[in-house]
Design a protein around this motif. Structure first.
Motif, PDB file in Angstrom:
ATOM      1  N   LEU A  82      -9.915   5.343   5.778  1.00 32.61           N
ATOM      2  CA  LEU A  82     -11.042   5.742   4.987  1.00 32.61           C
ATOM      3  C   LEU A  82     -12.149   6.355   5.759  1.00 32.61           C
ATOM      4  CD1 LEU A  82     -11.203   2.948   2.760  1.00 32.61           C
ATOM      5  CD2 LEU A  82     -11.035   4.959   1.863  1.00 32.61           C
ATOM      6  N   ARG A  83     -12.353   5.886   7.274  1.00 30.91           N
ATOM      7  CA  ARG A  83     -13.320   6.568   8.017  1.00 30.91           C
ATOM      8  C   ARG A  83     -12.770   7.678   8.308  1.00 30.91           C
ATOM      9  NH1 ARG A  83     -13.131   7.652  12.956  1.00 30.91           N
ATOM     10  NH2 ARG A  83     -11.001   6.926  13.237  1.00 30.91           N
ATOM     11  N   LYS A  84     -11.621   8.342   8.605  1.00 34.80           N
ATOM     12  CA  LYS A  84     -11.181   9.443   8.962  1.00 34.80           C
ATOM     13  C   LYS A  84     -11.329  10.449   8.101  1.00 34.80           C
ATOM     14  CE  LYS A  84      -7.964   7.974  12.338  1.00 34.80           C
ATOM     15  NZ  LYS A  84      -6.558   7.775  12.469  1.00 34.80           N
ATOM     16  N   HIS A  85     -11.284   9.835   6.642  1.00 36.55           N
ATOM     17  CA  HIS A  85     -11.385  10.683   5.579  1.00 36.55           C
ATOM     18  C   HIS A  85     -12.641  11.175   5.240  1.00 36.55           C
ATOM     19  CE1 HIS A  85     -10.727  12.513   1.374  1.00 36.55           C
ATOM     20  NE2 HIS A  85     -11.463  11.657   0.981  1.00 36.55           N
ATOM     21  N   CYS A  86     -13.759  10.348   5.495  1.00 38.04           N
ATOM     22  CA  CYS A  86     -15.125  10.517   5.236  1.00 38.04           C
ATOM     23  C   CYS A  86     -15.680  11.342   6.517  1.00 38.04           C
ATOM     24  CB  CYS A  86     -15.979   9.329   5.732  1.00 38.04           C
ATOM     25  SG  CYS A  86     -15.818   7.998   4.145  1.00 38.04           S
ATOM     26  N   ASP A  87     -15.080  11.131   7.839  1.00 36.56           N
ATOM     27  CA  ASP A  87     -15.378  11.970   8.654  1.00 36.56           C
ATOM     28  C   ASP A  87     -15.014  13.556   8.548  1.00 36.56           C
ATOM     29  OD1 ASP A  87     -16.485  12.545  11.527  1.00 36.56           O
ATOM     30  OD2 ASP A  87     -14.444  13.063  11.952  1.00 36.56           O
ATOM     31  N   THR A  88     -14.064  13.818   7.786  1.00 35.46           N
ATOM     32  CA  THR A  88     -13.213  14.978   7.417  1.00 35.46           C
ATOM     33  C   THR A  88     -14.196  15.791   6.439  1.00 35.46           C
ATOM     34  OG1 THR A  88     -10.876  14.600   8.317  1.00 35.46           O
ATOM     35  CG2 THR A  88     -11.399  16.389   6.503  1.00 35.46           C
ATOM     36  N   LEU A  89     -14.402  15.056   5.620  1.00 36.11           N
ATOM     37  CA  LEU A  89     -15.410  15.531   4.218  1.00 36.11           C
ATOM     38  C   LEU A  89     -16.761  15.741   4.746  1.00 36.11           C
ATOM     39  CD1 LEU A  89     -14.492  12.863   1.370  1.00 36.11           C
ATOM     40  CD2 LEU A  89     -13.676  15.406   1.715  1.00 36.11           C
ATOM     41  N   PHE A 118     -16.191  11.356  -1.106  1.00 37.97           N
ATOM     42  CA  PHE A 118     -16.961  10.926  -0.040  1.00 37.97           C
ATOM     43  C   PHE A 118     -17.408   9.441  -0.477  1.00 37.97           C
ATOM     44  CE2 PHE A 118     -20.758  10.072   2.513  1.00 37.97           C
ATOM     45  CZ  PHE A 118     -20.001   9.891   3.833  1.00 37.97           C
ATOM     46  N   GLU A 119     -18.285   9.450  -1.491  1.00 37.49           N
ATOM     47  CA  GLU A 119     -18.817   8.254  -1.999  1.00 37.49           C
ATOM     48  C   GLU A 119     -17.953   7.221  -2.320  1.00 37.49           C
ATOM     49  OE1 GLU A 119     -21.402  12.073  -2.364  1.00 37.49           O
ATOM     50  OE2 GLU A 119     -19.558  11.492  -3.312  1.00 37.49           O
ATOM     51  N   ASP A 120     -16.968   7.437  -2.957  1.00 43.33           N
ATOM     52  CA  ASP A 120     -16.026   6.584  -3.262  1.00 43.33           C
ATOM     53  C   ASP A 120     -15.232   5.862  -2.020  1.00 43.33           C
ATOM     54  OD1 ASP A 120     -16.434   6.550  -5.974  1.00 43.33           O
ATOM     55  OD2 ASP A 120     -14.852   7.800  -6.356  1.00 43.33           O
ATOM     56  N   ALA A 121     -14.896   6.870  -1.157  1.00 44.21           N
ATOM     57  CA  ALA A 121     -14.476   6.396   0.146  1.00 44.21           C
ATOM     58  C   ALA A 121     -15.237   5.450   0.987  1.00 44.21           C
ATOM     59  CB  ALA A 121     -13.899   7.683   0.995  1.00 44.21           C
ATOM     60  N   MET A 181       1.003  -1.082  -0.125  1.00 44.12           N
ATOM     61  CA  MET A 181       0.142   0.044  -0.034  1.00 44.12           C
ATOM     62  C   MET A 181       0.973   1.050  -0.064  1.00 44.12           C
ATOM     63  SD  MET A 181      -3.491  -0.303   2.283  1.00 44.12           S
ATOM     64  CE  MET A 181      -2.925  -1.652   3.445  1.00 44.12           C
ATOM     65  N   SER A 182       1.348   1.641  -1.029  1.00 51.00           N
ATOM     66  CA  SER A 182       2.484   2.887  -1.095  1.00 51.00           C
ATOM     67  C   SER A 182       1.417   4.107  -1.248  1.00 51.00           C
ATOM     68  CB  SER A 182       3.234   2.481  -2.204  1.00 51.00           C
ATOM     69  OG  SER A 182       2.623   2.506  -3.479  1.00 51.00           O
ATOM     70  N   ASP A 183       1.844   5.068  -0.362  1.00 50.28           N
ATOM     71  CA  ASP A 183       1.226   6.361  -0.592  1.00 50.28           C
ATOM     72  C   ASP A 183      -0.323   6.086  -0.203  1.00 50.28           C
ATOM     73  OD1 ASP A 183       0.745   9.043  -2.849  1.00 50.28           O
ATOM     74  OD2 ASP A 183       1.324   9.086  -0.786  1.00 50.28           O
ATOM     75  N   ALA A 184      -0.704   5.309   0.531  1.00 49.43           N
ATOM     76  CA  ALA A 184      -2.050   4.935   0.698  1.00 49.43           C
ATOM     77  C   ALA A 184      -2.816   6.325   1.048  1.00 49.43           C
ATOM     78  CB  ALA A 184      -2.159   4.085   1.748  1.00 49.43           C
ATOM     79  N   ALA A 185      -2.207   7.089   2.204  1.00 47.22           N
ATOM     80  CA  ALA A 185      -2.937   8.178   2.643  1.00 47.22           C
ATOM     81  C   ALA A 185      -3.145   9.139   1.241  1.00 47.22           C
ATOM     82  CB  ALA A 185      -2.142   8.841   3.699  1.00 47.22           C
ATOM     83  N   ASP A 188      -3.646   8.438  -1.719  1.00 44.08           N
ATOM     84  CA  ASP A 188      -4.354   7.733  -2.583  1.00 44.08           C
ATOM     85  C   ASP A 188      -5.930   8.245  -1.979  1.00 44.08           C
ATOM     86  OD1 ASP A 188      -5.745   5.652  -4.083  1.00 44.08           O
ATOM     87  OD2 ASP A 188      -5.582   4.709  -2.279  1.00 44.08           O
ATOM     88  N   ILE A 189      -5.820   8.175  -0.585  1.00 38.88           N
ATOM     89  CA  ILE A 189      -7.413   8.395  -0.087  1.00 38.88           C
ATOM     90  C   ILE A 189      -7.611   9.547   0.006  1.00 38.88           C
ATOM     91  CG2 ILE A 189      -8.369   8.142   2.315  1.00 38.88           C
ATOM     92  CD1 ILE A 189      -6.910   5.379   2.706  1.00 38.88           C
ATOM     93  N   SER A 190      -6.885  10.501   0.296  1.00 39.97           N
ATOM     94  CA  SER A 190      -7.225  11.845   0.172  1.00 39.97           C
ATOM     95  C   SER A 190      -7.847  12.485  -0.963  1.00 39.97           C
ATOM     96  CB  SER A 190      -5.956  13.003   0.560  1.00 39.97           C
ATOM     97  OG  SER A 190      -5.168  12.955  -0.289  1.00 39.97           O
ATOM     98  N   LYS A 191      -7.885  11.626  -2.100  1.00 33.44           N
ATOM     99  CA  LYS A 191      -8.179  12.203  -3.356  1.00 33.44           C
ATOM    100  C   LYS A 191      -9.481  11.631  -3.709  1.00 33.44           C
ATOM    101  CE  LYS A 191      -3.430  12.541  -5.209  1.00 33.44           C
ATOM    102  NZ  LYS A 191      -2.698  12.043  -6.307  1.00 33.44           N
TER     103      LYS A 191
END
Length: 82
Positions: free
Chosen positions: A47-54, A13-16, A1-5, A7-10
């Motif tokens: 992913l959960r943290k990203h969704c929460d931020t969005l 909400f729906e995709d995450a 999982m290289s550069d996963a963070a 990757d997730i930040s892009k």
């Protein structure tokens, strides 16, 4: 999982959320090796943290729209004026 963070930040909400649901489903089935399940859990947490931020960002935008320039809630709409 290289550069996963990164990757997730892009992700939208729906995709995450879709990826998170897939991870949860696979982990609940219990057919995943321990090392893989740890990796999946870590990605799911990110992913959960990203969704929460969005979501928090969207809530802030809605709140800003609902507040007038004086900081009070806008209760009237064009329909109220009719």
């Amino acid at each position: 999982m290289s550069d996963a963070a990164g990757d997730i930040s892009k992700l939208s909400f729906e995709d995450a959320l879709k990826q998170l649901e897939t991870i949860v489903r696979e982990l609940e089935q219990g057919n995943v090796a321990l090392e893989r399940s740890i990796e999946m859990y870590e990605r799911g947490d990110a992913l959960r943290k990203h969704c929460d931020t969005l979501l928090k960002s969207a809530e802030a935008k809605v709140e800003k729209i609902q507040l007038g320039q004086n900081g009070e809630a806008n209760g009237s709409t064009e329909l109220d004026a009719q």
